[in-house]
Design a protein around this motif. Sequence first.
Motif, PDB file in Angstrom:
ATOM      1  N   ASP A 104       0.855  -1.191   0.000  1.00 62.70           N
ATOM      2  CA  ASP A 104       0.000   0.000   0.000  1.00 62.70           C
ATOM      3  C   ASP A 104       0.899   1.253   0.000  1.00 62.70           C
ATOM      4  OD1 ASP A 104      -2.098   1.768   0.260  1.00 62.70           O
ATOM      5  OD2 ASP A 104      -2.324   1.480   2.411  1.00 62.70           O
ATOM      6  N   ASP A 105       1.023   2.027  -1.095  1.00 63.98           N
ATOM      7  CA  ASP A 105       0.623   1.611  -2.413  1.00 63.98           C
ATOM      8  C   ASP A 105       1.790   1.798  -3.348  1.00 63.98           C
ATOM      9  OD1 ASP A 105       0.415   4.041  -4.157  1.00 63.98           O
ATOM     10  OD2 ASP A 105      -1.144   4.700  -2.806  1.00 63.98           O
ATOM     11  N   LEU A 106       1.772   1.118  -4.482  1.00 62.04           N
ATOM     12  CA  LEU A 106       2.899   1.123  -5.413  1.00 62.04           C
ATOM     13  C   LEU A 106       3.108   2.478  -6.074  1.00 62.04           C
ATOM     14  CD1 LEU A 106       2.580  -2.314  -7.234  1.00 62.04           C
ATOM     15  CD2 LEU A 106       4.374  -1.608  -5.655  1.00 62.04           C
ATOM     16  N   SER A 107       2.070   3.285  -6.165  1.00 63.89           N
ATOM     17  CA  SER A 107       2.203   4.600  -6.796  1.00 63.89           C
ATOM     18  C   SER A 107       3.209   5.477  -6.059  1.00 63.89           C
ATOM     19  CB  SER A 107       0.843   5.303  -6.848  1.00 63.89           C
ATOM     20  OG  SER A 107      -0.094   4.538  -7.581  1.00 63.89           O
ATOM     21  N   VAL A 108       3.381   5.234  -4.777  1.00 61.65           N
ATOM     22  CA  VAL A 108       4.339   6.021  -3.994  1.00 61.65           C
ATOM     23  C   VAL A 108       5.754   5.831  -4.534  1.00 61.65           C
ATOM     24  CG1 VAL A 108       5.378   6.298  -1.704  1.00 61.65           C
ATOM     25  CG2 VAL A 108       2.913   5.994  -1.926  1.00 61.65           C
ATOM     26  N   LEU A 109       6.065   4.629  -4.982  1.00 64.38           N
ATOM     27  CA  LEU A 109       7.407   4.368  -5.513  1.00 64.38           C
ATOM     28  C   LEU A 109       7.676   5.228  -6.743  1.00 64.38           C
ATOM     29  CD1 LEU A 109       7.542   0.479  -5.124  1.00 64.38           C
ATOM     30  CD2 LEU A 109       8.556   2.226  -3.637  1.00 64.38           C
ATOM     31  N   LEU A 110       6.653   5.451  -7.555  1.00 59.83           N
ATOM     32  CA  LEU A 110       6.820   6.334  -8.707  1.00 59.83           C
ATOM     33  C   LEU A 110       7.083   7.767  -8.251  1.00 59.83           C
ATOM     34  CD1 LEU A 110       3.950   5.100 -11.069  1.00 59.83           C
ATOM     35  CD2 LEU A 110       6.343   4.339 -10.987  1.00 59.83           C
ATOM     36  N   SER A 111       6.376   8.191  -7.211  1.00 63.83           N
ATOM     37  CA  SER A 111       6.557   9.551  -6.696  1.00 63.83           C
ATOM     38  C   SER A 111       7.943   9.754  -6.108  1.00 63.83           C
ATOM     39  CB  SER A 111       5.498   9.851  -5.618  1.00 63.83           C
ATOM     40  OG  SER A 111       4.186   9.712  -6.142  1.00 63.83           O
ATOM     41  N   LEU A 112       8.582   8.664  -5.684  1.00 61.98           N
ATOM     42  CA  LEU A 112       9.909   8.749  -5.090  1.00 61.98           C
ATOM     43  C   LEU A 112      11.026   8.644  -6.125  1.00 61.98           C
ATOM     44  CD1 LEU A 112       9.347   6.579  -1.893  1.00 61.98           C
ATOM     45  CD2 LEU A 112       9.530   9.070  -2.030  1.00 61.98           C
ATOM     46  N   GLY A 113      10.664   8.593  -7.392  1.00 66.37           N
ATOM     47  CA  GLY A 113      11.668   8.643  -8.447  1.00 66.37           C
ATOM     48  C   GLY A 113      11.898   7.361  -9.214  1.00 66.37           C
ATOM     49  N   LEU A 114      11.230   6.279  -8.830  1.00 64.09           N
ATOM     50  CA  LEU A 114      11.394   5.025  -9.558  1.00 64.09           C
ATOM     51  C   LEU A 114      10.577   5.034 -10.837  1.00 64.09           C
ATOM     52  CD1 LEU A 114      11.224   2.645  -6.511  1.00 64.09           C
ATOM     53  CD2 LEU A 114      13.142   2.763  -8.082  1.00 64.09           C
ATOM     54  N   GLY A 115      11.049   4.310 -11.830  1.00 64.00           N
ATOM     55  CA  GLY A 115      10.300   4.172 -13.070  1.00 64.00           C
ATOM     56  C   GLY A 115       9.329   3.015 -12.999  1.00 64.00           C
ATOM     57  N   ALA A 116       8.326   3.047 -13.868  1.00 64.47           N
ATOM     58  CA  ALA A 116       7.316   1.992 -13.869  1.00 64.47           C
ATOM     59  C   ALA A 116       7.929   0.628 -14.166  1.00 64.47           C
ATOM     60  CB  ALA A 116       6.230   2.327 -14.892  1.00 64.47           C
ATOM     61  N   VAL A 117       8.936   0.587 -15.040  1.00 61.03           N
ATOM     62  CA  VAL A 117       9.563  -0.687 -15.396  1.00 61.03           C
ATOM     63  C   VAL A 117      10.236  -1.307 -14.171  1.00 61.03           C
ATOM     64  CG1 VAL A 117      11.344  -1.782 -16.801  1.00 61.03           C
ATOM     65  CG2 VAL A 117       9.868  -0.032 -17.812  1.00 61.03           C
ATOM     66  N   ALA A 118      10.912  -0.476 -13.361  1.00 63.14           N
ATOM     67  CA  ALA A 118      11.562  -0.993 -12.152  1.00 63.14           C
ATOM     68  C   ALA A 118      10.536  -1.559 -11.174  1.00 63.14           C
ATOM     69  CB  ALA A 118      12.374   0.119 -11.494  1.00 63.14           C
ATOM     70  N   VAL A 119       9.395  -0.887 -11.045  1.00 60.99           N
ATOM     71  CA  VAL A 119       8.353  -1.367 -10.124  1.00 60.99           C
ATOM     72  C   VAL A 119       7.730  -2.651 -10.665  1.00 60.99           C
ATOM     73  CG1 VAL A 119       6.184  -0.792  -8.982  1.00 60.99           C
ATOM     74  CG2 VAL A 119       7.898   0.981  -9.345  1.00 60.99           C
ATOM     75  N   LEU A 120       7.504  -2.719 -11.973  1.00 61.08           N
ATOM     76  CA  LEU A 120       6.958  -3.940 -12.570  1.00 61.08           C
ATOM     77  C   LEU A 120       7.928  -5.105 -12.427  1.00 61.08           C
ATOM     78  CD1 LEU A 120       5.299  -2.490 -15.798  1.00 61.08           C
ATOM     79  CD2 LEU A 120       4.114  -3.525 -13.852  1.00 61.08           C
ATOM     80  N   ASP A 121       9.223  -4.838 -12.555  1.00 65.02           N
ATOM     81  CA  ASP A 121      10.222  -5.889 -12.344  1.00 65.02           C
ATOM     82  C   ASP A 121      10.169  -6.391 -10.902  1.00 65.02           C
ATOM     83  OD1 ASP A 121      11.104  -5.777 -14.945  1.00 65.02           O
ATOM     84  OD2 ASP A 121      12.844  -4.503 -14.511  1.00 65.02           O
ATOM     85  N   PHE A 122      10.017  -5.465  -9.959  1.00 65.94           N
ATOM     86  CA  PHE A 122       9.906  -5.843  -8.548  1.00 65.94           C
ATOM     87  C   PHE A 122       8.708  -6.766  -8.326  1.00 65.94           C
ATOM     88  CE2 PHE A 122       7.601  -4.631  -4.599  1.00 65.94           C
ATOM     89  CZ  PHE A 122       8.422  -5.274  -3.691  1.00 65.94           C
ATOM     90  N   ILE A 123       7.562  -6.421  -8.893  1.00 66.79           N
ATOM     91  CA  ILE A 123       6.372  -7.254  -8.747  1.00 66.79           C
ATOM     92  C   ILE A 123       6.568  -8.596  -9.444  1.00 66.79           C
ATOM     93  CG2 ILE A 123       3.935  -7.467  -9.324  1.00 66.79           C
ATOM     94  CD1 ILE A 123       4.511  -5.627  -6.977  1.00 66.79           C
ATOM     95  N   HIS A 124       7.258  -8.592 -10.584  1.00 65.17           N
ATOM     96  CA  HIS A 124       7.501  -9.854 -11.290  1.00 65.17           C
ATOM     97  C   HIS A 124       8.293 -10.818 -10.410  1.00 65.17           C
ATOM     98  CE1 HIS A 124       8.630 -12.691 -14.436  1.00 65.17           C
ATOM     99  NE2 HIS A 124       9.885 -12.540 -14.065  1.00 65.17           N
ATOM    100  N   TYR A 125       9.356 -10.334  -9.767  1.00 66.48           N
ATOM    101  CA  TYR A 125      10.155 -11.194  -8.904  1.00 66.48           C
ATOM    102  C   TYR A 125       9.373 -11.613  -7.664  1.00 66.48           C
ATOM    103  CZ  TYR A 125      14.379 -10.457 -11.661  1.00 66.48           C
ATOM    104  OH  TYR A 125      15.303 -10.458 -12.667  1.00 66.48           O
ATOM    105  N   CYS A 126       8.528 -10.720  -7.154  1.00 69.52           N
ATOM    106  CA  CYS A 126       7.700 -11.078  -5.999  1.00 69.52           C
ATOM    107  C   CYS A 126       6.693 -12.161  -6.370  1.00 69.52           C
ATOM    108  CB  CYS A 126       6.973  -9.842  -5.469  1.00 69.52           C
ATOM    109  SG  CYS A 126       8.037  -8.656  -4.615  1.00 69.52           S
ATOM    110  N   ARG A 127       6.089 -12.041  -7.550  1.00 69.77           N
ATOM    111  CA  ARG A 127       5.146 -13.075  -8.002  1.00 69.77           C
ATOM    112  C   ARG A 127       5.863 -14.405  -8.189  1.00 69.77           C
ATOM    113  NH1 ARG A 127       2.315 -12.043 -13.249  1.00 69.77           N
ATOM    114  NH2 ARG A 127       1.167 -13.904 -12.598  1.00 69.77           N
ATOM    115  N   ALA A 128       7.072 -14.362  -8.769  1.00 66.54           N
ATOM    116  CA  ALA A 128       7.816 -15.608  -8.988  1.00 66.54           C
ATOM    117  C   ALA A 128       8.097 -16.317  -7.671  1.00 66.54           C
ATOM    118  CB  ALA A 128       9.123 -15.314  -9.725  1.00 66.54           C
ATOM    119  N   THR A 129       8.372 -15.537  -6.634  1.00 70.15           N
ATOM    120  CA  THR A 129       8.699 -16.124  -5.332  1.00 70.15           C
ATOM    121  C   THR A 129       7.448 -16.467  -4.540  1.00 70.15           C
ATOM    122  OG1 THR A 129      10.792 -14.904  -5.223  1.00 70.15           O
ATOM    123  CG2 THR A 129       9.899 -15.747  -3.148  1.00 70.15           C
TER     124      THR A 129
END
Length: 266
Positions: free
Chosen positions: A144-169
């Motif tokens: 809660d919530d992923l949009s904050v990561l974008l506001s902190l300077g991360l790109g959408a691709v980096a956040v999607l990669d993070f979720i991809h690895y979390c889903r894999a695990t």
Amino acid sequence: MFPELNNLLNTTPDRAEQGKLTLLCDAKTDGSFLVHHFLSFYLKANCKVCFVALIQSFSHYNIVGQKLGVNLTMARERGQLVFLEGLKSAVDVFFQAQEKPHPLQFLREASAGNLKPLFEFVRDALKPVDSGAAGWTYPVLLVDDLSVLLSLGLGAVAVLDFIHYCRATVCWELKGNVVVLVHDSGDVEDEENDILLNGLSHQSHLILRAEGLATGFCRDVHGQLRILWRRPSQSTSQRDQSLTYQYKIQDRSVSFFAKGMSPAVL
């Protein structure tokens, strides 16, 4: 948790599906009631929960949780809940020396983009323990919530990669669930948020979208909830099913009703 929402989703703690990604989205309204629902739902289902809270403090979630019948303090003490308090952790990253990489280490990096420490925090929090600890039914990651990561300077691709690895695990390896909230600002110029939202929508098995009323504020109807089930394994005609309800948030519950059934909305 909110029993009416469980009825709409046809879900109970003893029959919750595993290996799923659930996307929570809010647009022109506050969808935090969905986060509180899933947090209390999984704790009552005896799941091991890793909660990455980037919006509110632990005390806030604990107060709401008590109204829904769960004690976050006790859950954390007995090891069922691993809580990352983003607001407090951000201060620690800036003002305290870290012996090892902090989950929010990207805040100190010149070019934000590395969420590996945050993923490792999630992985270590949910990995099975061989000791005599309590046996949880399955692991759950809640963000809660992923949009904050974008506001902190991360790109959408980096956040999607993070979720991809979390889903894999979490989903594939540990047979657990992932639930994330993303805010839809409705800003056509916010391309990063659109990329994140669209990317997660294509991966999700269940999408819950809370929306404000087009007519504006109403005392008796607080918004509408769109529910979309996505079943990639089904035939094209049965792949996606959706329902829309209006709702009213009360102190300890949320009431749902069909569109137009409230006398306050024509």
